[in-house]
Motif scaffolding. Structure first.
Motif, PDB file in Angstrom:
ATOM      1  N   PHE A 229      45.918  17.146   3.876  1.00 16.79           N
ATOM      2  CA  PHE A 229      45.405  17.983   4.967  1.00 16.79           C
ATOM      3  C   PHE A 229      44.111  18.674   4.541  1.00 16.79           C
ATOM      4  O   PHE A 229      43.135  18.721   5.307  1.00 16.79           O
ATOM      5  N   GLY A 230      44.089  19.207   3.339  1.00 10.27           N
ATOM      6  CA  GLY A 230      42.873  19.854   2.851  1.00 10.27           C
ATOM      7  C   GLY A 230      41.701  18.903   2.764  1.00 10.27           C
ATOM      8  O   GLY A 230      40.563  19.254   3.116  1.00 10.27           O
ATOM      9  N   TRP A 231      41.962  17.685   2.303  1.00 13.58           N
ATOM     10  CA  TRP A 231      40.897  16.676   2.224  1.00 13.58           C
ATOM     11  C   TRP A 231      40.382  16.328   3.611  1.00 13.58           C
ATOM     12  O   TRP A 231      39.161  16.246   3.832  1.00 13.58           O
ATOM     13  N   ALA A 232      41.304  16.118   4.570  1.00 13.77           N
ATOM     14  CA  ALA A 232      40.891  15.752   5.933  1.00 13.77           C
ATOM     15  C   ALA A 232      40.098  16.887   6.578  1.00 13.77           C
ATOM     16  O   ALA A 232      39.110  16.652   7.283  1.00 13.77           O
ATOM     17  N   HIS A 233      40.515  18.119   6.340  1.00 13.77           N
ATOM     18  CA  HIS A 233      39.791  19.258   6.904  1.00 13.77           C
ATOM     19  C   HIS A 233      38.389  19.355   6.312  1.00 13.77           C
ATOM     20  O   HIS A 233      37.414  19.633   7.033  1.00 13.77           O
ATOM     21  N   ALA A 234      38.265  19.113   5.019  1.00 10.48           N
ATOM     22  CA  ALA A 234      36.956  19.155   4.370  1.00 10.48           C
ATOM     23  C   ALA A 234      36.040  18.056   4.909  1.00 10.48           C
ATOM     24  O   ALA A 234      34.839  18.279   5.119  1.00 10.48           O
ATOM     25  N   MET A 235      36.579  16.866   5.144  1.00 13.39           N
ATOM     26  CA  MET A 235      35.790  15.776   5.705  1.00 13.39           C
ATOM     27  C   MET A 235      35.283  16.119   7.097  1.00 13.39           C
ATOM     28  O   MET A 235      34.117  15.859   7.440  1.00 13.39           O
ATOM     29  N   ALA A 236      36.140  16.715   7.921  1.00 14.00           N
ATOM     30  CA  ALA A 236      35.735  17.102   9.274  1.00 14.00           C
ATOM     31  C   ALA A 236      34.659  18.179   9.229  1.00 14.00           C
ATOM     32  O   ALA A 236      33.677  18.127   9.974  1.00 14.00           O
ATOM     33  N   ARG A 237      34.812  19.152   8.340  1.00 13.97           N
ATOM     34  CA  ARG A 237      33.818  20.216   8.222  1.00 13.97           C
ATOM     35  C   ARG A 237      32.475  19.664   7.751  1.00 13.97           C
ATOM     36  O   ARG A 237      31.418  20.025   8.268  1.00 13.97           O
ATOM     37  N   ASP A 238      32.512  18.768   6.755  1.00 14.02           N
ATOM     38  CA  ASP A 238      31.269  18.170   6.259  1.00 14.02           C
ATOM     39  C   ASP A 238      30.576  17.356   7.339  1.00 14.02           C
ATOM     40  O   ASP A 238      29.341  17.348   7.430  1.00 14.02           O
ATOM     41  N   ALA A 239      31.364  16.646   8.158  1.00 14.43           N
ATOM     42  CA  ALA A 239      30.777  15.826   9.217  1.00 14.43           C
ATOM     43  C   ALA A 239      30.009  16.690  10.219  1.00 14.43           C
ATOM     44  O   ALA A 239      28.962  16.286  10.734  1.00 14.43           O
ATOM     45  N   ILE A 240      30.496  17.886  10.490  1.00 13.94           N
ATOM     46  CA  ILE A 240      29.845  18.777  11.444  1.00 13.94           C
ATOM     47  C   ILE A 240      28.551  19.354  10.874  1.00 13.94           C
ATOM     48  O   ILE A 240      27.532  19.440  11.555  1.00 13.94           O
ATOM     49  N   HIS A 241      28.592  19.736   9.597  1.00 13.50           N
ATOM     50  CA  HIS A 241      27.464  20.482   9.022  1.00 13.50           C
ATOM     51  C   HIS A 241      26.405  19.604   8.365  1.00 13.50           C
ATOM     52  O   HIS A 241      25.271  20.056   8.166  1.00 13.50           O
ATOM     53  N   ALA A 242      26.737  18.374   8.016  1.00  9.69           N
ATOM     54  CA  ALA A 242      25.769  17.526   7.317  1.00  9.69           C
ATOM     55  C   ALA A 242      24.612  17.159   8.236  1.00  9.69           C
ATOM     56  O   ALA A 242      24.795  16.892   9.433  1.00  9.69           O
ATOM     57  N   ALA A 243      23.407  17.131   7.681  1.00  9.07           N
ATOM     58  CA  ALA A 243      22.214  16.759   8.448  1.00  9.07           C
ATOM     59  C   ALA A 243      22.093  15.242   8.542  1.00  9.07           C
ATOM     60  O   ALA A 243      22.423  14.515   7.595  1.00  9.07           O
ATOM     61  N   LEU A 244      21.633  14.762   9.681  1.00  9.78           N
ATOM     62  CA  LEU A 244      21.408  13.340   9.879  1.00  9.78           C
ATOM     63  C   LEU A 244      20.193  12.884   9.066  1.00  9.78           C
ATOM     64  O   LEU A 244      19.141  13.528   9.111  1.00  9.78           O
ATOM     65  N   ASP A 245      20.340  11.773   8.348  1.00  5.93           N
ATOM     66  CA  ASP A 245      19.207  11.174   7.627  1.00  5.93           C
ATOM     67  C   ASP A 245      18.411  10.348   8.633  1.00  5.93           C
ATOM     68  O   ASP A 245      18.626   9.154   8.801  1.00  5.93           O
ATOM     69  N   VAL A 246      17.480  11.017   9.300  1.00  2.00           N
ATOM     70  CA  VAL A 246      16.737  10.387  10.388  1.00  2.00           C
ATOM     71  C   VAL A 246      15.891   9.228   9.880  1.00  2.00           C
ATOM     72  O   VAL A 246      15.849   8.160  10.504  1.00  2.00           O
TER      73      VAL A 246
END
Length: 256
Positions: free
Chosen positions: A39-56
């Motif tokens: 659960f902690g790993w999945a939550h961290a992945m979801a949080r990173d997906a929201i905050h990570a910048a797109l490599d345009v």
């Protein structure tokens, strides 16, 4: 944790059939240690997906190799934190980008494709280019296209303004969907006929959960090409246009 201390759920055999968090079992009054860690790993992945910048730039390079022309724009949300606090600004194009697109619009086009980072840049980086590669040969012959517009700090409705400025009859936006604990990289597509500022969600069609573990690229591209063709033919999208792509004949390759 010693597995002998874990009380297994009787539905445990079903876990192999779904990524959903079912049949977790228990250890005393709590969850087993392995499930807490997952659960902690999945939550961290979801949080990173929201905050990570797109490599345009990486996306631009990939699309250029595929033969797409590109433009880059930004919403009125100045940064990621502001974007998350002010969804309304993610639906509005930065004024300088709006002016630039209008100046380059040229003759009206049939279709404007927008790629927006949305709430998961991970989804866009993984799935946008493969989906467009599948879509291109399925597009109707003679379709006129604007450049593919890559938009950062973008919400779905931003595509309405972009396509209006470019004079397109139809807009589609490929955008990162809100991450879940089992799907941090889900890509969605929204299709809007006669795009303009002020359109609402009932006037759009949506294809969701595009990723290898969900709706495969080829199947999503088939649905999208069908919706593009029928929308332009009938002049509608949204609640008026029902997705009946499953009724279409199989393509020349023998599969949908």
């Amino acid at each position: 944790m010693n597995d002998s201390l874990v009380t297994h759920n009787p539905l445990d055999p079903w876990r192999g059939a779904t990524p959903a968090r079912i049949a977790l079992g228990r250890a005393g009054a709590g969850m087993p240690t392995n499930e807490v860690l997952r659960f902690g790993w999945a939550h961290a992945m979801a949080r990173d997906a929201i905050h990570a910048a797109l490599d345009v730039q990486a996306l631009v390079n990939t699309l250029n190799v595929q033969g797409w022309d590109t433009e880059q724009v930004h919403s009125r949300a100045g940064d990621r934190a502001y974007y998350l606090r002010r969804p309304d600004l993610g639906r509005q194009l930065a004024p300088e980008d709006s002016s630039r697109l209008r100046s380059r619009a040229g003759a009206p086009k049939d279709l404007c494709i927008v790629i927006g980072d949305g709430l998961s840049s991970m989804a866009v980086e993984r799935h946008a280019a493969p989906l467009l590669a599948e879509l291109r040969p399925k597009l109707p012959p003679g379709l006129s296209l604007t450049p593919v517009v890559i938009a950062t700090q973008a919400r779905v409705a931003l595509a309405d303004e972009i396509a209006e400025d470019l004079g397109a009859r139809l807009s589609i936006i490929l955008i990162g969907e809100r991450p879940g604990l089992s799907s941090p990289d889900s890509l969605g597509v929204y299709i809007t006929h006669a795009p303009r500022r002020g359109r609402h969600d009932a006037e759009r069609n949506c294809i969701s959960n595009i990723r290898p573990e969900g709706l495969a690229y080829a199947a999503a591209a088939f649905k999208l090409a069908w919706l593009i063709r029928e929308s332009l033919r009938r002049g509608i999208t949204g609640v008026e246009l029902k997705d009946e792509s499953h009724l279409a004949l199989v393509d020349e390759g023998g599969s949908l």
